[in-house]
Scaffold this active site. Structure first.
Site, mmCIF file in Angstrom:
data_model
loop_
_atom_site.group_PDB
_atom_site.id
_atom_site.type_symbol
_atom_site.label_atom_id
_atom_site.label_comp_id
_atom_site.label_asym_id
_atom_site.label_seq_id
_atom_site.Cartn_x
_atom_site.Cartn_y
_atom_site.Cartn_z
ATOM 1 N N LEU A 134 -1.982 6.623 4.104
ATOM 2 C CA LEU A 134 -1.461 5.293 3.792
ATOM 3 C C LEU A 134 -0.032 5.140 4.288
ATOM 4 N N SER A 136 2.614 1.680 5.585
ATOM 5 C CA SER A 136 3.143 0.475 4.934
ATOM 6 C C SER A 136 3.419 -0.578 6.005
ATOM 7 N N SER A 137 3.395 -1.835 5.606
ATOM 8 C CA SER A 137 3.649 -2.908 6.572
ATOM 9 C C SER A 137 5.073 -2.872 7.129
ATOM 10 N N CYS A 138 5.973 -2.102 6.497
ATOM 11 C CA CYS A 138 7.352 -2.040 6.998
ATOM 12 C C CYS A 138 7.480 -1.216 8.277
ATOM 13 N N TYR A 165 12.314 5.016 5.712
ATOM 14 C CA TYR A 165 10.935 5.093 5.184
ATOM 15 C C TYR A 165 9.941 4.725 6.277
ATOM 16 N N LYS A 169 6.816 6.889 7.935
ATOM 17 C CA LYS A 169 5.432 6.395 7.972
ATOM 18 C C LYS A 169 4.896 6.342 9.414
ATOM 19 N N PRO A 192 -0.966 -0.892 4.208
ATOM 20 C CA PRO A 192 -1.024 -1.933 3.186
ATOM 21 C C PRO A 192 0.190 -2.857 3.236
ATOM 22 N N HIS A 208 9.592 -2.634 -6.782
ATOM 23 C CA HIS A 208 9.362 -3.760 -5.881
ATOM 24 C C HIS A 208 9.540 -5.068 -6.654
ATOM 25 N N TRP A 231 17.266 -11.309 -6.914
ATOM 26 C CA TRP A 231 18.022 -10.818 -5.756
ATOM 27 C C TRP A 231 17.759 -11.669 -4.520
HETATM 28 N N1 NDP Z 1 3.571 -0.065 -3.696
HETATM 29 C C1 NDP Z 1 3.551 -0.770 -2.591
HETATM 30 O O1 NDP Z 1 3.882 -1.970 -2.572
HETATM 31 C C2 NDP Z 1 3.128 -0.129 -1.302
HETATM 32 C C3 NDP Z 1 2.761 1.201 -1.214
HETATM 33 N N2 NDP Z 1 2.379 1.723 0.003
HETATM 34 C C4 NDP Z 1 1.991 3.125 0.151
HETATM 35 O O2 NDP Z 1 0.903 3.442 -0.704
HETATM 36 C C5 NDP Z 1 1.010 4.798 -1.150
HETATM 37 C C6 NDP Z 1 1.002 4.839 -2.658
HETATM 38 O O3 NDP Z 1 2.102 4.094 -3.172
HETATM 39 P P1 NDP Z 1 2.224 3.717 -4.704
HETATM 40 O O4 NDP Z 1 0.975 4.064 -5.399
HETATM 41 O O5 NDP Z 1 2.772 2.360 -4.769
HETATM 42 O O6 NDP Z 1 3.373 4.717 -5.183
HETATM 43 P P2 NDP Z 1 3.664 5.297 -6.630
HETATM 44 O O7 NDP Z 1 5.110 5.585 -6.668
HETATM 45 O O8 NDP Z 1 3.070 4.427 -7.670
HETATM 46 O O9 NDP Z 1 2.850 6.670 -6.640
HETATM 47 C C7 NDP Z 1 3.184 7.670 -5.757
HETATM 48 C C8 NDP Z 1 2.542 8.951 -6.229
HETATM 49 O O10 NDP Z 1 2.963 9.986 -5.354
HETATM 50 C C9 NDP Z 1 3.138 11.146 -6.103
HETATM 51 N N3 NDP Z 1 4.185 11.962 -5.506
HETATM 52 C C10 NDP Z 1 5.433 11.585 -5.127
HETATM 53 N N4 NDP Z 1 6.125 12.638 -4.680
HETATM 54 C C11 NDP Z 1 5.305 13.714 -4.787
HETATM 55 C C12 NDP Z 1 5.440 15.084 -4.522
HETATM 56 N N5 NDP Z 1 6.592 15.586 -4.019
HETATM 57 N N6 NDP Z 1 4.406 15.905 -4.757
HETATM 58 C C13 NDP Z 1 3.251 15.422 -5.267
HETATM 59 N N7 NDP Z 1 3.044 14.136 -5.539
HETATM 60 C C14 NDP Z 1 4.066 13.288 -5.320
HETATM 61 C C15 NDP Z 1 3.546 10.732 -7.497
HETATM 62 O O11 NDP Z 1 3.020 11.687 -8.387
HETATM 63 P P3 NDP Z 1 3.508 11.857 -9.935
HETATM 64 O O12 NDP Z 1 3.197 10.538 -10.584
HETATM 65 O O13 NDP Z 1 2.671 12.952 -10.449
HETATM 66 O O14 NDP Z 1 4.967 12.150 -9.882
HETATM 67 C C16 NDP Z 1 2.917 9.351 -7.634
HETATM 68 O O15 NDP Z 1 1.771 9.390 -8.426
HETATM 69 C C17 NDP Z 1 2.295 5.348 -0.536
HETATM 70 O O16 NDP Z 1 1.998 6.017 0.652
HETATM 71 C C18 NDP Z 1 3.090 4.099 -0.216
HETATM 72 O O17 NDP Z 1 3.969 4.319 0.843
HETATM 73 C C19 NDP Z 1 2.349 0.956 1.124
HETATM 74 C C20 NDP Z 1 2.710 -0.354 1.087
HETATM 75 C C21 NDP Z 1 3.134 -1.008 -0.136
HETATM 76 C C1 F7E Z 2 6.467 -2.612 0.226
HETATM 77 C C2 F7E Z 2 7.814 -2.686 0.874
HETATM 78 O O1 F7E Z 2 8.852 -2.757 -0.102
HETATM 79 C C3 F7E Z 2 10.194 -2.835 0.384
HETATM 80 O O2 F7E Z 2 10.440 -3.998 1.097
HETATM 81 P P1 F7E Z 2 10.404 -5.454 0.542
HETATM 82 O O3 F7E Z 2 9.141 -6.099 0.932
HETATM 83 O O4 F7E Z 2 11.626 -6.152 0.960
HETATM 84 O O5 F7E Z 2 10.314 -5.189 -1.006
HETATM 85 P P2 F7E Z 2 10.807 -5.700 -2.409
HETATM 86 O O6 F7E Z 2 9.561 -5.944 -3.168
HETATM 87 O O7 F7E Z 2 11.759 -4.721 -3.002
HETATM 88 O O8 F7E Z 2 11.596 -7.072 -2.178
HETATM 89 C C4 F7E Z 2 10.978 -8.224 -1.685
HETATM 90 C C5 F7E Z 2 11.935 -9.391 -1.732
HETATM 91 O O9 F7E Z 2 12.124 -9.741 -3.111
HETATM 92 C C6 F7E Z 2 13.508 -9.943 -3.344
HETATM 93 N N1 F7E Z 2 13.811 -9.721 -4.771
HETATM 94 C C7 F7E Z 2 14.256 -10.667 -5.627
HETATM 95 N N2 F7E Z 2 14.501 -10.134 -6.830
HETATM 96 C C8 F7E Z 2 14.157 -8.818 -6.737
HETATM 97 C C9 F7E Z 2 14.195 -7.770 -7.669
HETATM 98 O O10 F7E Z 2 14.579 -7.888 -8.813
HETATM 99 N N3 F7E Z 2 13.743 -6.555 -7.220
HETATM 100 C C10 F7E Z 2 13.307 -6.359 -5.946
HETATM 101 N N4 F7E Z 2 12.851 -5.137 -5.590
HETATM 102 N N5 F7E Z 2 13.290 -7.351 -5.027
HETATM 103 C C11 F7E Z 2 13.715 -8.575 -5.432
HETATM 104 C C12 F7E Z 2 14.175 -8.966 -2.398
HETATM 105 O O11 F7E Z 2 15.531 -9.305 -2.187
HETATM 106 C C13 F7E Z 2 13.307 -9.137 -1.154
HETATM 107 O O12 F7E Z 2 13.715 -10.288 -0.448
HETATM 108 C C14 F7E Z 2 10.536 -1.847 1.425
HETATM 109 O O13 F7E Z 2 11.769 -1.258 1.122
HETATM 110 C C15 F7E Z 2 9.446 -1.010 1.919
HETATM 111 O O14 F7E Z 2 9.507 0.173 1.208
HETATM 112 C C16 F7E Z 2 8.075 -1.551 1.794
HETATM 113 O O15 F7E Z 2 7.194 -1.085 2.455
#
Ligand code: NDP
Ligand code: F7E
Length: 341
Positions: A134, A136-138, A165, A169, A192, A208, A231
């Protein structure tokens, strides 16, 4: 979920050879095989476990980071030697919102490169059959044409708030492509869009936008605050996908796709941050003012994925933003004490 016939040239019906020469015909995974979900307690990983269990998988394994630190190469290899997974989804990563990414770029680069490198190398050594990485769109350029197609990768400069980051990725995508080329592995990558749902990170600084706003507006209702401050300018556009849809897409890709190109996963539509803020305020019942702190970064102006490849493989998102938000707020209310504790 709609499951129409796959029409994308990479991977349908009969014997299949991908454009990079990997011979593999995707089909139903063996429900009794060992399936390792790296990051199984996180937002995405926990949704994948729910989805796999619903689909009848009987040997889904996971390890908390406290028990298996995937940054530790020897421990990761030992885990693979002991568990021998046939399938792997790599959903373990250091993940955070715009502020966390911007403040701790070393951690986002170093931790993620180490985690994914160890897992992918261990999966090569232990002959994992199917692996989904997985990203990320970034990973796409900050000013990529919208909606963003998979072939926009490496065509321009990254968004500076999350370039570390994103580079990690991108290395992961290349690592998967390299494993395909060098070892013939039928492994794939999915990118994603912004995700949300149960087990998300609701910490005010690290999260986020969507969980941050649920918490902020909910706390404002409880305290009777006259205004909340978000923000940035509120003008950036983001696409939001529920984690349960994401998990469904992951299983769908593992069973219907094989090819070197990463696959975008999203809904195909986006909203402004101002609009999502208004919607969340409405869902939690907040009637006060919203202000914007423009000293905080906006990040990329728009991040809308082109999902035509995924659609051609027979998958579309099913959970509307309204429904997904309602469910997530409900989950937040049920778990808020634990999250604060
Ligand atoms: N959330 C989002 O908006 C997005 C997420 N993604 C991608 O999706 C994937 C999952 O993200 P998401 O579920 O949101 O992230 P979370 O932070 O919710 O979960 C990440 C998990 O990774 C585990 N982890 C982190 N570091 C370690 C380590 N050193 N060793 C073992 N396990 C580890 C953590 O385990 P533990 O809980 O046990 O510490 C945790 O359960 C990632 O690759 C992320 O980049 C992509 C786009 C958007
Ligand atoms: C999934 C994606 O997530 C990150 O990128 P992002 O899309 O910019 O993510 P964000 O959810 O943190 O913010 C979206 C927008 O929302 C605004 N905003 C307002 N108020 C709050 C606030 O309170 N918190 C946060 N976090 N943002 C806020 C913020 O200023 C921005 O304009 C990447 O670093 C990257 O890691 C990545 O892949």
């Amino acid at each position: 979920m709609t499951s129409g016939p796959a029409s994308h040239g990479e991977s349908h019906g009969g014997s299949h050879v991908a454009s990079d020469g990997v011979e593999f015909t995707p089909g139903p995974l063996d429900r009794d095989a060992t399936f390792y979900v790296a990051g199984h307690r996180g937002l995405v990983g926990s949704a994948i476990v729910r989805r796999l269990e619903k689909a009848g998988f009987t040997h889904v394994v996971g390890r908390a980071s406290a028990d298996l630190d995937l940054k530790d190469r020897d421990a990761t290899f030992a885990f693979f030697a002991e568990t021998k997974p046939r399938y792997v989804v790599l959903a373990a990563a250091k993940v955070g919102g715009i502020m966390a990414n911007n403040t701790y770029p070393v951690d986002f680069l170093s931790d993620n490169v180490r985690i994914q490198t160890n897992v992918i190398d261990a999966a090569i050594a232990h002959d994992v059959e199917r692996l989904l990485f997985l990203g990320s769109s970034c990973i796409y350029p900050r000013l990529a044409p919208q909606p963003i197609r998979e072939d926009s990768l490496l065509t321009g400069h990254l968004e500076p708030t999350n370039d570390a980051y994103a580079i990690a990725k991108i290395a992961g995508i290349l690592h998967i492509q390299a494993a395909r080329r060098q070892y013939g592995k039928a492994w794939i990558s999915a990118m994603p869009t912004n995700l949300y749902g149960p087990n998300d990170n609701f910490s005010p600084q690290g999260s986020h936008v969507l969980p941050a706003l649920i918490r902020r507006y909910d706390e404002a209702v409880a305290s009777g605050a006259a205004s909340v401050t978000n923000w940035g300018t509120g003008t950036p556009r983001r696409e939001f996908l529920h984690a349960d849809d994401m998990a469904d897409a992951c299983l769908h890709l593992l069973e219907h796709y094989d090819g070197p190109s990463q696959v975008n996963v999203g809904t195909g539509s986006d909203v402004t941050i101002r609009e999502i803020a208004e919607t969340i305020a409405g869902v939690v019942g907040y009637g006060g003012r919203t202000e914007w702190d423009t000293t905080k970064p906006d990040g990329t102006p728009q991040k809308l994925l082109d999902v035509s490849l995924l659609t051609s493989l027979g998958w579309t998102a099913q959970i509307s933003l309204e429904e997904g938000l309602r469910r997530t707020v409900e989950w937040y209310h049920e778990n808020v004490e634990q999250l604060r504790g």
